[in-house]
Design a protein around this motif. Structure first.
Motif, PDB file in Angstrom:
ATOM      1  N   ILE A 192       0.850  -1.188   0.000  1.00 59.40           N
ATOM      2  CA  ILE A 192       0.000   0.000   0.000  1.00 59.40           C
ATOM      3  C   ILE A 192       0.885   1.237   0.000  1.00 59.40           C
ATOM      4  CG2 ILE A 192      -1.944  -1.110   1.167  1.00 59.40           C
ATOM      5  CD1 ILE A 192      -0.973   0.167   3.785  1.00 59.40           C
ATOM      6  N   SER A 193       0.385   2.301  -0.593  1.00 54.39           N
ATOM      7  CA  SER A 193       1.110   3.574  -0.619  1.00 54.39           C
ATOM      8  C   SER A 193       0.585   4.470   0.492  1.00 54.39           C
ATOM      9  CB  SER A 193       0.925   4.257  -1.981  1.00 54.39           C
ATOM     10  OG  SER A 193       1.598   5.489  -2.008  1.00 54.39           O
ATOM     11  N   LEU A 194       1.503   5.068   1.249  1.00 53.22           N
ATOM     12  CA  LEU A 194       1.126   5.918   2.379  1.00 53.22           C
ATOM     13  C   LEU A 194       1.798   7.283   2.252  1.00 53.22           C
ATOM     14  CD1 LEU A 194       1.532   3.311   5.265  1.00 53.22           C
ATOM     15  CD2 LEU A 194      -0.621   4.154   4.314  1.00 53.22           C
ATOM     16  N   PRO A 195       1.067   8.364   2.579  1.00 55.11           N
ATOM     17  CA  PRO A 195       1.620   9.724   2.459  1.00 55.11           C
ATOM     18  C   PRO A 195       2.510  10.092   3.651  1.00 55.11           C
ATOM     19  CG  PRO A 195      -0.630   9.847   3.237  1.00 55.11           C
ATOM     20  CD  PRO A 195      -0.350   8.381   2.998  1.00 55.11           C
ATOM     21  N   ILE A 196       3.580   9.314   3.842  1.00 59.56           N
ATOM     22  CA  ILE A 196       4.474   9.523   4.971  1.00 59.56           C
ATOM     23  C   ILE A 196       5.862   9.065   4.561  1.00 59.56           C
ATOM     24  CG2 ILE A 196       3.869   7.271   5.938  1.00 59.56           C
ATOM     25  CD1 ILE A 196       4.282   8.429   8.724  1.00 59.56           C
TER      26      ILE A 196
ATOM     27  N   LEU B  62       7.990  -4.144   5.154  1.00 64.37           N
ATOM     28  CA  LEU B  62       9.066  -3.622   4.320  1.00 64.37           C
ATOM     29  C   LEU B  62       8.651  -2.270   3.751  1.00 64.37           C
ATOM     30  CD1 LEU B  62       9.709  -6.972   2.426  1.00 64.37           C
ATOM     31  CD2 LEU B  62      10.834  -6.183   4.496  1.00 64.37           C
ATOM     32  N   ILE B  63       9.526  -1.296   3.845  1.00 70.25           N
ATOM     33  CA  ILE B  63       9.209   0.080   3.449  1.00 70.25           C
ATOM     34  C   ILE B  63      10.123   0.486   2.299  1.00 70.25           C
ATOM     35  CG2 ILE B  63       8.996   2.456   4.235  1.00 70.25           C
ATOM     36  CD1 ILE B  63       8.874   1.326   7.119  1.00 70.25           C
ATOM     37  N   SER B  64       9.536   1.091   1.267  1.00 68.03           N
ATOM     38  CA  SER B  64      10.308   1.551   0.114  1.00 68.03           C
ATOM     39  C   SER B  64       9.938   2.980  -0.223  1.00 68.03           C
ATOM     40  CB  SER B  64      10.048   0.666  -1.112  1.00 68.03           C
ATOM     41  OG  SER B  64      10.255  -0.692  -0.822  1.00 68.03           O
ATOM     42  N   ASN B  65      10.915   3.713  -0.752  1.00 72.23           N
ATOM     43  CA  ASN B  65      10.652   5.063  -1.233  1.00 72.23           C
ATOM     44  C   ASN B  65       9.909   5.026  -2.552  1.00 72.23           C
ATOM     45  OD1 ASN B  65      11.794   6.419   0.864  1.00 72.23           O
ATOM     46  ND2 ASN B  65      13.716   6.881  -0.161  1.00 72.23           N
ATOM     47  N   VAL B  66       9.171   6.091  -2.857  1.00 70.27           N
ATOM     48  CA  VAL B  66       8.507   6.246  -4.142  1.00 70.27           C
ATOM     49  C   VAL B  66       9.132   7.442  -4.834  1.00 70.27           C
ATOM     50  CG1 VAL B  66       6.341   6.582  -5.360  1.00 70.27           C
ATOM     51  CG2 VAL B  66       6.376   5.301  -3.219  1.00 70.27           C
ATOM     52  N   SER B  67      10.029   7.158  -5.796  1.00 76.12           N
ATOM     53  CA  SER B  67      10.701   8.200  -6.578  1.00 76.12           C
ATOM     54  C   SER B  67      11.234   9.282  -5.661  1.00 76.12           C
ATOM     55  CB  SER B  67       9.738   8.754  -7.627  1.00 76.12           C
ATOM     56  OG  SER B  67      10.411   9.615  -8.504  1.00 76.12           O
TER      57      SER B  67
END
Length: 651
Positions: free
Chosen positions: A489-493, A593-598
C-alpha cells in the motif's frame, strides 16, 4: 711477491660467495610453493626462521621459481602451438596438391567417366574447398593466439591468498561450450570491460545529474554516440534504465572481490535484492587476456520488496580484473551466446554494468557502481528505478558491511543498556546468523511464484493481496503446508517516519493484530549498524503461561527500511546464545518492508504474513478457512495502520 699475494687476497674478498640451498631447504621451499606461489611478508619471515635463510633469499627464490615455471609453460605452449601450426600447414599443402590434380570435369566426362563419378568428383571438390576455408581461418586464429601467448604478461594474482577460489577455476562443471563460443564470450567480456571503465571515468555530457534527487543517469544521445548498439527489445513497454552511485564501504577491496567471485557470498551479501544465483562455468583467461582476470557465466534472479512487481532474471557474463594497483573492476553483461541456458526468453538484458573497487589506506574501500539494463515490462518506473538502481546496490553493500563489522566484537561502550544482556561474542554472532537467515527467508518468498487465485473469495482477489502456498519439509522452517500472504500500500508519509512508527514499542499494540492489544517489550538487543534503528532484538510479548519470545531485526537506510520478526521459544533462544547450531531451529518470519517512491515523500509499505497449516501435501484440499483468516488478518492490520496514521479513507 707479497704484493702479488696481497692483490690476490683482495680480489678473493671482492668476489661474491654463493650458497647452494641444501636438499632439505629446497624440498621445503618446493612444498610451500605448491600451496602459496606468492607468500606474504609474514610467511617469508616464518620460512626464513624455519630454514635458516635470510628473508631476501626466500623472496628471490620464489621470484626465480615463478619465472622458471612461467618460462617452462611458455616454452611448452610455444612448442605445442608450433607443432599444431606445422600440422595445419602440411594439411593445407596436401589439399592444395589435391586441388591441382582435379582437372576439368567436362573433359573427364568426355573421356568415359560416368555421370555418378562426375557428381562424386564435384562433391569432393566442394568439400575440399570448404575444409580449406576452415583451415585458413583456424590457421589465422592460431597465429594470433601464438602472438598473444608469447607476449609478456604481468605477474599479478587476482586474490593471491584464496586457494579455494583458485582451485574452483579448474574444477567447475562445464556447460559444454566450444572453443569458438569461449572466444566470443571473452571478446564480449573485454569489450564490456572497456566500456564500463570509460563510463566510470567520464561525467558531462554522458551523465546527467537530476536536480530533484541528485541521481546520475546516462544521457542517451551522448551514450549512443560513444557506444552505438541496437535496442534488443522492440515492444512499446521496452525501456533502458541507467544509474550511477558511489560510496565508502567498511570492507577491504580483496574481501569484496571474493564476494563477487563466490556465488554464495554474493547472494548472501545482497540477500534483500537477489533470491537466486548460480555460476554455470568459470573460464581461466590468464593465457588469453593481457591483464588476466576471471570470467564467470552466471544467472541471478532479482526482486523488489513488493509482490506486485515481477522479479527480473539475468543470464550474463561476469568479468573481474585487477586493472591498477589496489583497484579492481567488475563488469556484468548479457550475452546472446548463453541463450541455450535459459528455459524461456528473458525480458531483461544487462548492458555493461558493474563497479570499480578501490582499496583505501584505512582498510576500507571506495566503490563506484553503474547499473545499465534494458527491460520489457509494465512495472512502475518510479518504484523500479529506485529498487534496481545503483544506489540500492551501494546502500545495501554499506549496510551489510556495517553489519559484518558489528559481528567482529562487542562494542566497548554500548549505546543501549540492553546491549549488555548477551555478553558472549559467539552467542551474539550466532544470534546474528539466525536473524540473517530469517531476513533472507522472508525476502525469498516475495516473488510469489506459487500465487493462487481463489474464485470463491472475490473480495480477496480484488484487494491486491497475493497468496502463495508451499510445502515445507523442515529445512529451517516448520513442517507442513505454509500459506503466505502479502500486499503493498502507498502511504503519504516518509520512510523514516513510517519506520519510527512501526518500530515504536509503545504504539505497537494499536496496530499489531497479533499482539491482541498487549505490550511488547525488548529484553535483549544487538546493534547491526551506526543507526540506532539497525539492530536485532529479542522481544517478549505479553502472552501468559507461554514460554514464547519473538526474534526481530530492524534496519533502515536512505532508500527504505524493514521490520522482520518470527516467534521462537525460549529453549531455542537459549541454545542460540550458548553457541549451538542455528540451522536446526525452525523459523517462520513475517514482516513489514518500506520503500521510497521516486523523489516524493510517500512510501510503499509491504506487509507479509505467513501461517502454518496442518496439511503436508498439496494433493489434500486447502483449508479455505486458513486463507480467509490470512486475508482477514491482512485487512485488519492495513486498516489499523491507516487509522493510527490518520488516513483511514486512503485507497
Amino acid at each position: 711477491m707479497d704484493s702479488t699475494h696481497g692483490a690476490s687476497g683482495s680480489n678473493s674478498r671482492n668476489e661474491k660467495i654463493y650458497h647452494r640451498h641444501s636438499q632439505h631447504q629446497t624440498q621445503q621451499l618446493e612444498a610451500f610453493f605448491k600451496e602459496f606461489t606468492h607468500p606474504n611478508e609474514n610467511q617469508r619471515n616464518q620460512l626464513s626462521r624455519d630454514l635458516g635463510l635470510g628473508p631476501k633469499q626466500i623472496q628471490f627464490w620464489f621470484q626465480n621459481k615463478r619465472t622458471q615455471i612461467k618460462t617452462m609453460n611458455e616454452r611448452s605452449d610455444k612448442n605445442t602451438l608450433k607443432a599444431e601450426n606445422d600440422r595445419i600447414m602440411c594439411e593445407n599443402m596436401s589439399m592444395q596438391e589435391a586441388l591441382k590434380n582435379i582437372t576439368c570435369l567436362a573433359c573427364r566426362q568426355a573421356a568415359g567417366s560416368s555421370h555418378h563419378q562426375v557428381q562424386d568428383q564435384s562433391q569432393s571438390l566442394m568439400t575440399l574447398r570448404t575444409e580449406n576455408l576452415k583451415l585458413r581461418k583456424e590457421h589465422e586464429r592460431l597465429n594470433i593466439f601464438l602472438e598473444k601467448s608469447l607476449a609478456a604478461t604481468p605477474d599479478v594474482d587476482l586474490i593471491p591468498q584464496n586457494t579455494e577460489i583458485r582451485r574452483s577455476l579448474y574444477h567447475h562443471p562445464s556447460t559444454g561450450f566450444q572453443e569458438t563460443d569461449r572466444t566470443v564470450i571473452i571478446e564480449t567480456a573485454i569489450s564490456a570491460m572497456n566500456e564500463l571503465i570509460e563510463l566510470l571515468h567520464v561525467n558531462d555530457p554522458v551523465w546527467n545529474i537530476s536536480p530533484s534527487d541528485g541521481r546520475s543517469t546516462l544521457h542517451r544521445d551522448s551514450y549512443d554516440e560513444l557506444f552505438p548498439k541496437p535496442n534488443h527489445f522492440k515492444s512499446a513497454n521496452a525501456r533502458v534504465e541507467s544509474s550511477k552511485d558511489s560510496g565508502e564501504v567498511a570492507m577491504g577491496a580483496s574481501q569484496l572481490v571474493e564476494v563477487f567471485l563466490d556465488t554464495n557470498k554474493w547472494k548472501d551479501m545482497f540477500s534483500t535484492i537477489i533470491t537466486k544465483a548460480k555460476t554455470f562455468e568459470i573460464l581461466d583467461t590468464t593465457a588469453t587476456i593481457r591483464n588476466g582476470g576471471s570470467i564467470h557465466l552466471m544467472y541471478e534472479k532479482m526482486h523488489v520488496v513488493s509482490p506486485l512487481v515481477a522479479p527480473r532474471e539475468f543470464f550474463f557474463i561476469r568479468f573481474i580484473q585487477h586493472t591498477a594497483p589496489a583497484t579492481w573492476v567488475v563488469v556484468d553483461v548479457s550475452c546472446d551466446f548463453i541463450r541455450h541456458l535459459q528455459d524461456t526468453p528473458s525480458r531483461t538484458r544487462k548492458l555493461p554494468s558493474g563497479c570499480m573497487i578501490q582499496h583505501k589506506s584505512n582498510g576500507k574501500s571506495f566503490v563506484t557502481w553503474i547499473e545499465h539494463v534494458e527491460v520489457d515490462d509494465k512495472s512502475s518506473i518510479d518504484l523500479v528505478s529506485y529498487a534496481y538502481g545503483a544506489k540500492r546496490w551501494i546502500t545495501t553493500l554499506q549496510r551489510m558491511c556495517d553489519r559484518l563489522a558489528c559481528s567482529i566484537g562487542i562494542p566497548t561502550t554500548p549505546g543501549h543498556e540492553l546491549e549488555r544482556v548477551i555478553k558472549s561474542l559467539e552467542g551474539r554472532r550466532n544470534l546474528m546468523r539466525l536473524s540473517h537467515r530469517m531476513v533472507k527467508s522472508l525476502s525469498e518468498i516475495l516473488s510469489m511464484m506459487d500465487k493462487l487465485d481463489f474464485p470463491h473469495l472475490s473480495e480477496l482477489n480484488n484487494t491486491g493481496v497475493r497468496v502463495s502456498v508451499r510445502i515445507s519439509r523442515g529445512t529451517g522452517q516448520p513442517n507442513g503446508l505454509i500459506v503466505s500472504a502479502a500486499t503493498s500500500i502507498s502511504l503519504p508519509i516518509s520512510n523514516k517516519d513510517l519506520f519510527d512508527f512501526l518500530n515504536d514499542e509503545t504504539t505497537r499494540p494499536q496496530w499489531d493484530v497479533l499482539s491482541a492489544g498487549n505490550p511488547v517489550n525488548a529484553v535483549a538487543r544487538i546493534s547491526t549498524g551506526t543507526d540506532p534503528g539497525n539492530c536485532i532484538a529479542i522481544m517478549q510479548p505479553f502472552v501468559p503461561k507461554e514460554n514464547l519470545l519473538m526474534l526481530q531485526e530492524s534496519s533502515i537506510d536512505s532508500l527504505g527500511a524493514s521490520l522482520v520478526y518470527a516467534p521462537i521459544d525460549l529453549p531455542a533462544i537459549t541454545s542460540v546464545v550458548k553457541g549451538e547450531d542455528t540451522e536446526r531451529i525452525q523459523i517462520l518470519p513475517s514482516g513489514y518492508l518500506i520503500s521510497n517512491v521516486s523523489s516524493t515523500s510517500d512510501s510503499i509499505l509491504t506487509i507479509v504474513f505467513q501461517l502454518l497449516t496442518c496439511y503436508i501435501t498439496k494433493s489434500q484440499p486447502l483449508n479455505m478457512e486458513s486463507v480467509a483468516t490470512m486475508h482477514s488478518l491482512m485487512s485488519s492490520t492495513v486498516q489499523r495502520i491507516k487509522v493510527v496514521l490518520g488516513c483511514p479513507d486512503l485507497n
